[in-house]
Design a protein around this motif. Structure first.
Motif, PDB file in Angstrom:
ATOM      1  N   ILE A 198      19.413  66.668 -34.270  1.00  0.00           N
ATOM      2  CA  ILE A 198      20.342  66.477 -33.022  1.00  0.00           C
ATOM      3  C   ILE A 198      19.704  67.064 -31.793  1.00  0.00           C
ATOM      4  N   ARG A 249      20.666  69.716 -37.398  1.00  0.00           N
ATOM      5  CA  ARG A 249      20.496  70.495 -36.276  1.00  0.00           C
ATOM      6  C   ARG A 249      19.189  70.055 -35.428  1.00  0.00           C
ATOM      7  N   ASP A 266      17.117  64.582 -30.693  1.00  0.00           N
ATOM      8  CA  ASP A 266      17.557  63.228 -30.154  1.00  0.00           C
ATOM      9  C   ASP A 266      18.193  63.701 -28.766  1.00  0.00           C
TER      10      ASP A 266
END
Length: 418
Positions: free
Chosen positions: A332, A329, A335
């Motif tokens: 993510i 998480r 990113d």
């Protein structure tokens, strides 16, 4: 015989003497014949030269009177008694005075045991060839018959044994008892009559034919062909309980069930209530034991399943992957933020370029946009030819716009012309 005698009519009837004479003539033509049967009556009259007997057919209720010399009865190899099976040589005689027929015999031969056994064996082979002994024809006995038909001798030991043993096994058993002679010339007809009546009774679901042991001659009625065929034709199951274990009349082969003794027949015809209740108790105990074993086995299986890590600690696997999920998480999110920042920078760069190249910046540097508005489709003026004298134009600058009319002719500068 005269012509008048032969012309018989209502106007010329024969007298009784003529009729009896004619009958006698026909009967006397038979001559000497051999006859087989059972002796049912022996009447020796003292002081006379004639003895009277009755010879009965062993399979039908038919008999014939027999006369002979008393000496003939005493000369037989085996003393004659009522029920003896014999072969006689005699001549049918018609007594015209009384209008009766008798058989005047000159030779009496008792049928020996060996010959009786040969005849029984011959009958057995005949009935076997016809299929009367086929096991597929045997009818099953009911478990609890509504009523039991019993054919036996009056107050005989066989009758007492069947009733007593069956009642001790099942008190509610009901018997339909029919008394009949179990040996001698009258046995078969009486047994046949009772068998037919019991077979027609809707309450009787099984029939027992019982008698105690005896000699071959005593058991002859139970190898009689008429009785055997009647038993085979019965719709009700029949149990043969004749004699003891070694006794094997042909009825044992035709009956649906062969009992070794009358006591054995009683055991076969009704169940033993005590044994049945004990069997039920045993089945209940076995069922309870089997159920407890099944529950114990299934409980062991469930305990084994519960002891497995996936069920004993169901969150272990989740906890082991929770850190990995959190890390993914974070990656993510990082990113996504990096992508968003890159797109924002690209947007700002494009916005700056767009602003630099846009008309507003151009107007801010002193340029103007001229549009001709007096035509059907207003458009931006791109050359002098689009602004003839008298044309109405709209001039847009950085801070606003104004409307003007072209008054002079077109003038092209040198720089622009070149």
């Amino acid at each position: 015989m005269t012509a008048a005698e032969s012309a018989n009519s209502a106007e010329n009837p024969w007298p009784v003497r003529t009729v009896n004479t004619k009958i006698a003539d026909w009967i006397h033509r038979l001559g000497q014949i051999w006859v087989e049967g059972q002796v049912t009556q022996i009447n020796r009259r003292p002081g006379t030269r004639v003895a009277f007997l009755t010879l009965r057919d062993p399979a039908a209720d038919i008999s014939v009177s027999v006369t002979c010399s008393p000496d003939l009865l005493y000369r037989t190899e085996i003393p004659l008694t009522e029920g003896s099976r014999v072969v006689m040589l005699g001549r049918p005689t018609y007594f015209t005075g009384r209008g009766t027929v008798s058989l005047r015999v000159t030779d009496i031969r008792p049928v020996g045991v060996g010959e009786l056994l040969v005849r029984i064996e011959r009958l057995r082979q005949l009935l076997a060839a016809e299929g009367l002994f086929d096991p597929r024809l045997k009818r099953p006995l009911p478990f609890l018959p509504k009523a039991v038909g019993l054919i036996s001798g009056r107050s005989s030991a066989a009758q007492r044994d069947v009733v007593a043993v069956a009642t001790s096994r099942w008190e509610a058993v009901r018997f339909v008892v029919r008394d009949a002679p179990v040996q001698g010339p009258t046995a078969v007809p009486r047994i046949l009559g009772h068998l037919t009546a019991l077979d027609a009774d809707p309450d009787v679901e099984v029939i027992v034919i019982a008698r105690g042991g005896g000699s071959v001659e005593d058991l002859l009625p139970f190898s009689d062909e008429a009785l055997l065929r009647a038993v085979s034709a019965c719709r009700t199951p029949v149990i043969s309980a004749i004699g003891h274990e070694p006794d094997t009349p042909l009825l044992d082969l035709v009956a649906d069930v062969r009992a070794a003794t009358p006591t054995d027949a009683a055991k076969r015809v009704v169940p033993d209530v005590a044994a049945e209740l004990a069997g039920i108790d045993e089945l209940r105990a076995r069922s309870a034991h089997a159920l407890r074993n099944w529950v114990r086995r299934e409980t062991h299986v469930i305990d084994g399943l519960r002891a497995r890590p996936v069920l004993a600690r169901p969150f272990t696997t989740i906890d082991a992957h929770a850190a990995q999920v959190d890390r993914m998480r974070r990656d993510i999110r990082r990113d996504v933020r990096r992508h968003v920042d890159a797109e924002e920078r690209r947007r700002d760069h494009l916005s700056a370029r767009l602003a630099t190249l846009g008309p507003a910046q151009t107007l801010a540097r002193g340029y103007a946009v001229v549009q001709r508005t007096d035509v059907e489709r207003p458009h931006v003026v791109g050359e002098i030819a689009d602004m003839p004298p008298g044309a109405e134009v709209r001039i847009r600058v950085a801070d606003g716009s104004a409307v003007a009319h072209v008054t002079g002719g077109a003038h092209v500068t040198e720089g622009e012309a070149s």
